[in-house]
Design a protein around this motif. Structure first.
Motif, mmCIF file in Angstrom:
data_model
loop_
_atom_site.group_PDB
_atom_site.id
_atom_site.type_symbol
_atom_site.label_atom_id
_atom_site.label_comp_id
_atom_site.label_asym_id
_atom_site.label_seq_id
_atom_site.Cartn_x
_atom_site.Cartn_y
_atom_site.Cartn_z
ATOM 1 N N GLY A 142 3.266 -20.531 -9.989
ATOM 2 C CA GLY A 142 1.858 -20.444 -9.632
ATOM 3 C C GLY A 142 0.960 -20.903 -10.764
ATOM 4 O O GLY A 142 -0.014 -21.646 -10.557
ATOM 5 N N ASN A 143 1.300 -20.496 -11.980
ATOM 6 C CA ASN A 143 0.493 -20.859 -13.145
ATOM 7 C C ASN A 143 0.532 -22.356 -13.432
ATOM 8 O O ASN A 143 -0.496 -22.978 -13.721
ATOM 9 C CB ASN A 143 0.987 -20.103 -14.384
ATOM 10 N N GLN A 144 1.720 -22.943 -13.370
ATOM 11 C CA GLN A 144 1.879 -24.340 -13.795
ATOM 12 C C GLN A 144 1.640 -25.378 -12.696
ATOM 13 O O GLN A 144 1.249 -26.505 -12.982
ATOM 14 C CB GLN A 144 3.276 -24.544 -14.393
ATOM 15 N N LEU A 145 1.874 -24.977 -11.445
ATOM 16 C CA LEU A 145 1.679 -25.934 -10.346
ATOM 17 C C LEU A 145 0.365 -25.723 -9.618
ATOM 18 O O LEU A 145 -0.019 -26.521 -8.768
ATOM 19 C CB LEU A 145 2.828 -25.832 -9.329
ATOM 20 N N GLY A 146 -0.319 -24.628 -9.949
ATOM 21 C CA GLY A 146 -1.571 -24.337 -9.266
ATOM 22 C C GLY A 146 -1.346 -23.824 -7.857
ATOM 23 O O GLY A 146 -2.226 -23.935 -7.000
ATOM 24 N N THR A 147 -0.166 -23.252 -7.601
ATOM 25 C CA THR A 147 0.126 -22.689 -6.287
ATOM 26 C C THR A 147 -0.120 -21.188 -6.303
ATOM 27 O O THR A 147 -0.170 -20.560 -7.359
ATOM 28 C CB THR A 147 1.591 -22.947 -5.883
ATOM 29 N N ASN A 148 -0.252 -20.614 -5.116
ATOM 30 C CA ASN A 148 -0.450 -19.180 -4.978
ATOM 31 C C ASN A 148 0.913 -18.488 -5.002
ATOM 32 O O ASN A 148 1.759 -18.745 -4.141
ATOM 33 C CB ASN A 148 -1.177 -18.898 -3.658
ATOM 34 N N ALA A 149 1.129 -17.629 -5.984
ATOM 35 C CA ALA A 149 2.437 -16.985 -6.148
ATOM 36 C C ALA A 149 2.826 -16.173 -4.920
ATOM 37 O O ALA A 149 3.995 -16.140 -4.524
ATOM 38 C CB ALA A 149 2.428 -16.099 -7.392
ATOM 39 N N ALA A 150 1.853 -15.508 -4.304
ATOM 40 C CA ALA A 150 2.150 -14.701 -3.118
ATOM 41 C C ALA A 150 2.623 -15.587 -1.970
ATOM 42 O O ALA A 150 3.510 -15.208 -1.198
ATOM 43 C CB ALA A 150 0.914 -13.912 -2.694
ATOM 44 N N GLN A 151 2.044 -16.789 -1.858
ATOM 45 C CA GLN A 151 2.467 -17.723 -0.815
ATOM 46 C C GLN A 151 3.902 -18.199 -1.055
ATOM 47 O O GLN A 151 4.691 -18.308 -0.118
ATOM 48 C CB GLN A 151 1.532 -18.932 -0.764
ATOM 49 N N VAL A 152 4.210 -18.501 -2.307
ATOM 50 C CA VAL A 152 5.565 -18.944 -2.637
ATOM 51 C C VAL A 152 6.566 -17.829 -2.317
ATOM 52 O O VAL A 152 7.624 -18.078 -1.730
ATOM 53 C CB VAL A 152 5.676 -19.349 -4.121
ATOM 54 N N ALA A 153 6.212 -16.600 -2.705
ATOM 55 C CA ALA A 153 7.107 -15.471 -2.445
ATOM 56 C C ALA A 153 7.311 -15.269 -0.948
ATOM 57 O O ALA A 153 8.428 -14.996 -0.488
ATOM 58 C CB ALA A 153 6.539 -14.204 -3.076
ATOM 59 N N GLU A 154 6.233 -15.408 -0.181
ATOM 60 C CA GLU A 154 6.343 -15.264 1.272
ATOM 61 C C GLU A 154 7.262 -16.345 1.847
ATOM 62 O O GLU A 154 8.111 -16.073 2.708
ATOM 63 C CB GLU A 154 4.962 -15.373 1.921
ATOM 64 N N ALA A 155 7.108 -17.569 1.359
ATOM 65 C CA ALA A 155 7.942 -18.670 1.839
ATOM 66 C C ALA A 155 9.410 -18.437 1.497
ATOM 67 O O ALA A 155 10.301 -18.724 2.312
ATOM 68 C CB ALA A 155 7.459 -19.990 1.242
ATOM 69 N N VAL A 156 9.667 -17.927 0.293
ATOM 70 C CA VAL A 156 11.045 -17.621 -0.115
ATOM 71 C C VAL A 156 11.649 -16.577 0.816
ATOM 72 O O VAL A 156 12.798 -16.697 1.252
ATOM 73 C CB VAL A 156 11.097 -17.137 -1.575
ATOM 74 N N GLN A 157 10.853 -15.550 1.131
ATOM 75 C CA GLN A 157 11.343 -14.512 2.041
ATOM 76 C C GLN A 157 11.640 -15.089 3.424
ATOM 77 O O GLN A 157 12.644 -14.754 4.050
ATOM 78 C CB GLN A 157 10.318 -13.384 2.150
ATOM 79 N N ARG A 158 10.766 -15.974 3.903
ATOM 80 C CA ARG A 158 10.933 -16.566 5.229
ATOM 81 C C ARG A 158 12.151 -17.485 5.307
ATOM 82 O O ARG A 158 12.730 -17.665 6.379
ATOM 83 C CB ARG A 158 9.676 -17.357 5.621
ATOM 84 N N SER A 159 12.511 -18.087 4.191
ATOM 85 C CA SER A 159 13.641 -19.027 4.178
ATOM 86 C C SER A 159 14.905 -18.417 3.589
ATOM 87 O O SER A 159 15.926 -19.092 3.446
ATOM 88 C CB SER A 159 13.265 -20.295 3.390
ATOM 89 N N ALA A 160 14.855 -17.132 3.261
ATOM 90 C CA ALA A 160 15.962 -16.479 2.544
ATOM 91 C C ALA A 160 17.287 -16.537 3.293
ATOM 92 O O ALA A 160 18.344 -16.697 2.676
ATOM 93 C CB ALA A 160 15.594 -15.022 2.245
ATOM 94 N N GLY A 161 17.249 -16.407 4.618
ATOM 95 C CA GLY A 161 18.490 -16.391 5.385
ATOM 96 C C GLY A 161 19.293 -17.670 5.238
ATOM 97 O O GLY A 161 20.497 -17.633 4.972
ATOM 98 N N VAL A 162 18.614 -18.812 5.385
ATOM 99 C CA VAL A 162 19.289 -20.110 5.257
ATOM 100 C C VAL A 162 19.730 -20.338 3.818
ATOM 101 O O VAL A 162 20.836 -20.841 3.569
ATOM 102 C CB VAL A 162 18.365 -21.253 5.726
ATOM 103 N N LEU A 163 18.871 -19.968 2.871
ATOM 104 C CA LEU A 163 19.211 -20.146 1.454
ATOM 105 C C LEU A 163 20.466 -19.361 1.100
ATOM 106 O O LEU A 163 21.383 -19.880 0.456
ATOM 107 C CB LEU A 163 18.042 -19.695 0.569
ATOM 108 N N LYS A 164 20.521 -18.113 1.550
ATOM 109 C CA LYS A 164 21.685 -17.270 1.259
ATOM 110 C C LYS A 164 22.925 -17.809 1.951
ATOM 111 O O LYS A 164 24.010 -17.856 1.363
ATOM 112 C CB LYS A 164 21.407 -15.833 1.716
ATOM 113 N N GLY A 165 22.764 -18.244 3.200
ATOM 114 C CA GLY A 165 23.894 -18.774 3.951
ATOM 115 C C GLY A 165 24.495 -20.013 3.315
ATOM 116 O O GLY A 165 25.691 -20.269 3.448
ATOM 117 N N ALA A 166 23.647 -20.780 2.608
ATOM 118 C CA ALA A 166 24.115 -22.004 1.954
ATOM 119 C C ALA A 166 24.440 -21.778 0.480
ATOM 120 O O ALA A 166 24.703 -22.740 -0.255
ATOM 121 C CB ALA A 166 23.050 -23.098 2.083
#
Length: 212
Positions: free
Chosen positions: A18-42
């Protein structure tokens, strides 16, 4: 399972993205949670997943769209022998083997997985402009171009995201720096950060933070 130290490192990395890319950390965390199943499966690490999601968000995607893009991206690259004829043709156009890409991507080794992802992105970026869109459609499907298209050629941005997440020690300390910073502001801002932690962190790390 994930240890408290690993969770702290991941949370710190997301904060640093968030600090270096200018992204919202909460948004990134939400996206990680939403994609966690596929990430873990792979067998994709949380750090790699966070970098991928942050890259898509940095190119303009919302957390939901980024997560959808990452799920599709990982599923297509990890298809291996299950790849369709169109996907196999796309891999051929990129000079890559679907089986080899899947093997590296799902190796459980973050370095190998990230190198393979960058190799794919670089290959897409190296295509002639008239070939790029057809290959993206064959590989990911026309419905996914909106979520993947902009990031599919963002080699430098993706590389920077991986580099940020790779610096786990530095990333972990950024959490404490953030708490120290907000600790000097109003109680309301501290409460807001702790509310964000509810979204950002799994229960094990959340308990550590909220109790402080």
């Amino acid at each position: 399972g994930t240890t408290t130290a690993e969770t702290k490192s991941l949370f710190g990395g997301i904060n640093e993205l968030g600090n270096q890319l200018g992204t919202n950390a909460a948004q990134v965390a939400e996206a990680v949670q939403r994609s966690a199943g596929v990430l873990k499966g792979a067998s994709i690490s949380g750090e790699t997943g966070a970098a991928l999601n942050a890259t898509l968000i940095a190119t303009g995607a919302s957390a939901e769209v980024a997560a959808t893009g990452v799920r599709t991206f990982i599923a297509r690259l990890g298809a291996g022998d299950a790849a369709t004829k169109k996907q196999l043709h796309a891999f051929q156009e990129l000079g890559l083997s679907a089986r080899d890409v899947a093997k590296e991507l799902t190796s459980g080794d973050a370095v190998r997985a990230e190198q393979q992802i960058k190799k794919v992105v670089e290959a897409i970026g190296g295509l002639d402009s008239d070939k790029r869109l057809p290959v993206l459609i064959e590989m990911f499907g026309s419905e996914s171009i909106g979520s993947i298209g902009a990031a599919a050629t963002a080699t430098d941005l993706l590389g920077k995201s991986f580099e940020i997440m790779g610096k786990k020690t530095e990333s972990a300390t950024s959490v404490q720096k953030e708490f120290d910073r907000v600790g000097e502001t109003t109680a309301a801002k501290v409460a807001k950060l702790k509310a964000n932690v509810e979204v950002l962190a799994p229960a094990k790390w959340r308990e550590v933070v909220i109790s402080q």
